[in-house]
Design an enzyme around this catalytic site. Structure first.
Site, mmCIF file in Angstrom:
data_model
loop_
_atom_site.group_PDB
_atom_site.id
_atom_site.type_symbol
_atom_site.label_atom_id
_atom_site.label_comp_id
_atom_site.label_asym_id
_atom_site.label_seq_id
_atom_site.Cartn_x
_atom_site.Cartn_y
_atom_site.Cartn_z
ATOM 1 N N LYS A 32 0.872 -1.176 0.000
ATOM 2 C CA LYS A 32 0.000 0.000 0.000
ATOM 3 C C LYS A 32 0.909 1.226 0.000
ATOM 4 O O LYS A 32 1.439 1.616 1.050
ATOM 5 C CB LYS A 32 -0.896 -0.009 1.242
ATOM 6 C CG LYS A 32 -2.153 0.776 1.084
ATOM 7 C CD LYS A 32 -2.249 2.148 1.649
ATOM 8 C CE LYS A 32 -1.243 2.774 2.481
ATOM 9 N NZ LYS A 32 -0.986 4.182 1.908
ATOM 10 N N GLU A 78 9.789 0.972 10.617
ATOM 11 C CA GLU A 78 10.835 2.003 10.439
ATOM 12 C C GLU A 78 10.142 3.341 10.576
ATOM 13 O O GLU A 78 9.426 3.768 9.676
ATOM 14 C CB GLU A 78 11.475 1.841 9.049
ATOM 15 C CG GLU A 78 12.133 0.510 8.809
ATOM 16 C CD GLU A 78 13.371 0.312 9.680
ATOM 17 O OE1 GLU A 78 13.852 -0.808 9.770
ATOM 18 O OE2 GLU A 78 13.836 1.302 10.277
ATOM 19 N N CYS A 116 14.075 10.145 7.413
ATOM 20 C CA CYS A 116 14.045 9.832 8.848
ATOM 21 C C CYS A 116 15.456 9.783 9.426
ATOM 22 O O CYS A 116 15.635 9.813 10.628
ATOM 23 C CB CYS A 116 13.313 8.535 9.095
ATOM 24 S SG CYS A 116 13.880 7.215 8.051
ATOM 25 N N GLU A 171 10.199 15.872 14.969
ATOM 26 C CA GLU A 171 10.860 15.641 13.679
ATOM 27 C C GLU A 171 10.446 16.716 12.691
ATOM 28 O O GLU A 171 9.273 16.845 12.365
ATOM 29 C CB GLU A 171 10.464 14.264 13.150
ATOM 30 C CG GLU A 171 11.203 13.823 11.914
ATOM 31 C CD GLU A 171 10.878 12.389 11.518
ATOM 32 O OE1 GLU A 171 9.737 11.946 11.743
ATOM 33 O OE2 GLU A 171 11.776 11.711 10.993
HETATM 34 N N1 LIG Z 1 10.235 7.334 8.839
HETATM 35 C C1 LIG Z 1 9.973 7.755 7.629
HETATM 36 O O1 LIG Z 1 10.572 7.407 6.643
HETATM 37 C C2 LIG Z 1 8.894 8.697 7.437
HETATM 38 C C3 LIG Z 1 8.470 9.467 8.462
HETATM 39 N N2 LIG Z 1 7.470 10.332 8.269
HETATM 40 C C4 LIG Z 1 7.051 11.173 9.371
HETATM 41 O O2 LIG Z 1 5.631 11.153 9.404
HETATM 42 C C5 LIG Z 1 5.162 12.491 9.303
HETATM 43 C C6 LIG Z 1 3.881 12.533 8.562
HETATM 44 O O3 LIG Z 1 4.122 12.037 7.225
HETATM 45 P P1 LIG Z 1 3.048 11.131 6.614
HETATM 46 O O4 LIG Z 1 3.273 10.815 5.195
HETATM 47 O O5 LIG Z 1 1.719 11.697 6.979
HETATM 48 O O6 LIG Z 1 3.358 9.771 7.362
HETATM 49 P P2 LIG Z 1 2.300 8.660 7.657
HETATM 50 O O7 LIG Z 1 2.896 7.817 8.705
HETATM 51 O O8 LIG Z 1 0.966 9.245 7.869
HETATM 52 O O9 LIG Z 1 2.224 7.813 6.272
HETATM 53 C C7 LIG Z 1 3.111 6.774 6.020
HETATM 54 C C8 LIG Z 1 2.319 5.644 5.333
HETATM 55 O O10 LIG Z 1 1.330 5.191 6.226
HETATM 56 C C9 LIG Z 1 0.042 5.251 5.620
HETATM 57 N N3 LIG Z 1 -0.953 5.459 6.662
HETATM 58 C C10 LIG Z 1 -1.274 6.621 7.276
HETATM 59 N N4 LIG Z 1 -2.243 6.391 8.205
HETATM 60 C C11 LIG Z 1 -2.536 5.055 8.162
HETATM 61 C C12 LIG Z 1 -3.435 4.195 8.850
HETATM 62 N N5 LIG Z 1 -4.234 4.650 9.808
HETATM 63 N N6 LIG Z 1 -3.458 2.868 8.523
HETATM 64 C C13 LIG Z 1 -2.653 2.392 7.568
HETATM 65 N N7 LIG Z 1 -1.769 3.141 6.873
HETATM 66 C C14 LIG Z 1 -1.720 4.466 7.178
HETATM 67 C C15 LIG Z 1 0.168 6.367 4.625
HETATM 68 O O11 LIG Z 1 -0.819 6.257 3.626
HETATM 69 C C16 LIG Z 1 1.557 6.095 4.084
HETATM 70 O O12 LIG Z 1 1.487 5.038 3.160
HETATM 71 C C17 LIG Z 1 6.284 13.235 8.599
HETATM 72 O O13 LIG Z 1 6.229 14.602 8.923
HETATM 73 C C18 LIG Z 1 7.486 12.585 9.191
HETATM 74 O O14 LIG Z 1 7.726 13.164 10.470
HETATM 75 C C19 LIG Z 1 6.796 10.429 7.086
HETATM 76 C C20 LIG Z 1 7.234 9.661 6.009
HETATM 77 C C21 LIG Z 1 8.343 8.784 6.099
HETATM 78 C C1 LIG Z 2 12.572 6.082 5.183
HETATM 79 C C2 LIG Z 2 13.588 6.860 5.951
HETATM 80 C C3 LIG Z 2 14.490 7.603 5.040
HETATM 81 C C4 LIG Z 2 15.868 7.055 4.994
HETATM 82 C C5 LIG Z 2 16.033 6.016 3.929
HETATM 83 C C6 LIG Z 2 17.488 5.595 3.903
HETATM 84 O O1 LIG Z 2 18.355 6.474 3.985
HETATM 85 O O2 LIG Z 2 17.733 4.403 3.808
#
Ligand SMILES: NC(=O)C1=CN([C@@H]2O[C@H](COP(=O)(O)OP(=O)(O)OC[C@H]3O[C@@H](n4cnc5c(N)ncnc54)[C@H](O)[C@@H]3O)[C@@H](O)[C@H]2O)C=CC1
Ligand SMILES: CCCCCC(=O)O
Length: 486
Positions: free
Chosen positions: A184, A260, A294, A391
């Site tokens: 997804k 992650e 991240c 973050e």
């Molecule tokens: N660790 C990482 O790589 C990431 C961290 N983030 C963090 O999250 C914050 C918000 O970004 P978002 O894109 O809104 O992250 P998010 O966590 O809301 O979305 C990430 C994934 O989860 C899905 N998702 C969201 N709510 C869900 C639910 N209730 N059930 C199942 N799937 C769900 C989204 O559609 C997307 O595919 C960012 O500001 C950042 O701080 C966001 C993206 C990547």
């Molecule tokens: C999804 C979090 C971003 C870092 C992806 C990476 O550097 O491997």
């Protein structure tokens, strides 16, 4: 294949659901828009998967599971290798597509294509190295045969910031291990994984092994999957808040889970550091992917004796980044993913400034369409500032000072997160001592980019559980079974 222009490329990407190898419209025939972060305009309308589509995909994954698990590892490896090769032939198309739907500057997208495809090659090699062990029972009453078997049908929920790499980092080890997978993608960036699905189909992926389910209703579509006992694994990359909610659901089903999540990496510069190297490392750790990573360095803790020189040099380097549409060849810093992200960054900067932080660079949003935010350096950030706790996920560096090593370690660890951390020093003993003390899953020593397919990427505390990449990454998709022989 030569690279296409924008409209040709968008037209060439499937916008139906990839349901077990078949391209089908959503069950409710609904679609949702994908936007260009540089303009806010609609790039494409994509099939909006409904819960019944997800259940059909799970049915297909279950039906294909036994045969795929029985497929010789070399065949699974060859398929991944073929996809790696095919993507490499279309690297320009994948890069442009990611820039169009995620916004990042084209050089960042090209870098991600190289990084993301490497997971396919890496796990094509890991597929043929899955091994158990054989142990004579210590009491001499038999033998223990330890085997590794695929977990079974998996669900991957992927983020928008690295649309390709966060997909291949889950799909490749799952398929290498003999698992089937439903993906997804983030609703902001579904096109990249739909194009990847097309490549898998061209490479001859058997029916049912992979589904890609774009949807604007993430919870509605994934919720029933997480409650279905046939699903055996959840792998999620995204925010800590959503990760926690998913972990609760997965816990009720006792699903194998990899999370992650967010990060808030400290970047520590000691007084003996090579300052020019530290500045280059800081720019890489801060502005890779426009700061929407991240692993991004967010909190810069700098020895007070060198802080002014460091901040001056960092400001000069970050000022050289050209903010603009990712497709513009001069752009090195693209827009943020959406209006909400931009509002979050603005709020965190305003809060820090209100608390006394000094703006050394940026801090002002440009007029006009799109979700642009400039490279920004804040100095003298007060300990109470939200940006030190939350973050930022944007191109903002928050700088504070320290006098002693203990102060630096305490500041670095003063966060709920524990993903990446960075230290710059010429003293090897100090580098190892401080690395041991840092509460993180990853430490960069005198380097600002730490991601590598051969490394077990992941964090502790609120940054999640599990590891992706490396030799550890395939273990997330394997169950250990032992057979006791006479
Ligand atoms: N660790 C990482 O790589 C990431 C961290 N983030 C963090 O999250 C914050 C918000 O970004 P978002 O894109 O809104 O992250 P998010 O966590 O809301 O979305 C990430 C994934 O989860 C899905 N998702 C969201 N709510 C869900 C639910 N209730 N059930 C199942 N799937 C769900 C989204 O559609 C997307 O595919 C960012 O500001 C950042 O701080 C966001 C993206 C990547
Ligand atoms: C999804 C979090 C971003 C870092 C992806 C990476 O550097 O491997």
């Amino acid at each position: 294949m030569g690279s296409m222009d924008t409209s040709e490329l968008i037209r060439s990407v499937p916008t139906d659901l990839f349901l077990g190898g078949e391209w089908v419209p959503s069950g409710n025939r609904a679609t949702f828009p994908v936007h260009d972060p540089a303009t806010g305009d609609v790039l494409a309308e994509v099939a909006d998967a409904a819960p019944e589509d997800a259940m059909r995909a799970l049915d297909a994954a279950v039906a294909a599971g036994r045969d795929w698990a029985a497929t010789p590892p070399r065949e699974r490896a060859e398929l991944l290798r073929t996809v790696w090769s095919k993507i490499s032939e279309r690297a320009d198309d994948f890069a442009l597509l990611m820039t169009l739907e995620m916004g990042k500057a084209l050089p960042e997208s090209r870098s991600e294509v190289a990084y993301g495809t490497e997971f396919l090659r890496w796990f094509s090699e890991e597929a043929v190295r899955i091994a158990g062990r054989y142990t004579p029972a210590p009491a001499g009453n038999g033998r223990i045969l330890v085997t590794k078997q695929p977990v079974g049908p998996c669900l991957a929920i992927t983020p928008w910031n690295f649309p390709l790499a966060m997909g291949t980092r889950k799909i490749a080890p799952a398929l290498a291990a003999g698992c089937t997978m439903l993906v997804k993608p983030a609703s902001e960036t579904p096109l990249t994984l739909l194009l990847l699905a097309q490549i898998f189909a061209e490479a001859g992926l058997p029916a049912g092994v992979l589904s890609v389910l774009p949807t604007s209703r993430a919870g509605d579509v994934t919720g029933p999957l997480l409650e279905d006992p046939r699903l055996r694994k959840l792998t999620f990359t995204g925010s800590t808040a959503v990760g926690r909610a998913l972990a609760e659901k997965a816990g009720r089903s006792l699903l194998r889970t990899s999370l992650e999540l967010g990060g808030n990496a400290p970047f520590v510069v000691f007084d003996d550091a090579d300052l020019d190297a530290a500045v280059e490392g800081a720019v890489a750790a801060k502005l890779r992917n426009g700061g929407e990573a991240c692993t991004a360095a967010n909190r810069f803790h700098v020895a007070n004796s060198v802080r002014e020189e460091f901040v001056t040099k960092l400001t000069e380097r970050m000022a050289s980044y050209r903010l603009g549409p990712g497709t513009d060849p001069d752009t090195t810093l693209g827009p943020l993913i959406n209006e909400n992200q931009k509002k979050t960054v603005i709020e965190l900067v305003e809060d820090a400034v209100a608390g006394g932080a000094r703006v050394r660079l940026g801090g002002e949003t440009p007029e006009g369409p799109g979700w642009f935010y400039p490279a920004t350096v804040l100095d003298d950030v007060p300990r109470s500032a939200r940006i030190l706790r939350e973050e930022v996920f944007g191109p903002v560096a928050a700088v504070t000072g320290f006098d002693t090593e203990d102060e630096a370690i305490a500041a670095a660890n003063d966060t709920e997160y524990g993903l990446a951390a960075y230290i710059f020093t010429r003293d090897l003993d100090r580098a190892l001592r401080v690395s041991d003390a840092l509460e993180s899953g990853i430490v960069g020593v005198n380097r600002g980019v730490v991601s590598d397919v051969a490394a077990p990427f992941g964090g502790i505390k609120s940054s999640g559980v599990g590891r992706e990449g490396g030799t550890e990454g395939i273990e997330e998709y394997l169950e250990t079974k032992y057979i006791a022989l006479r």
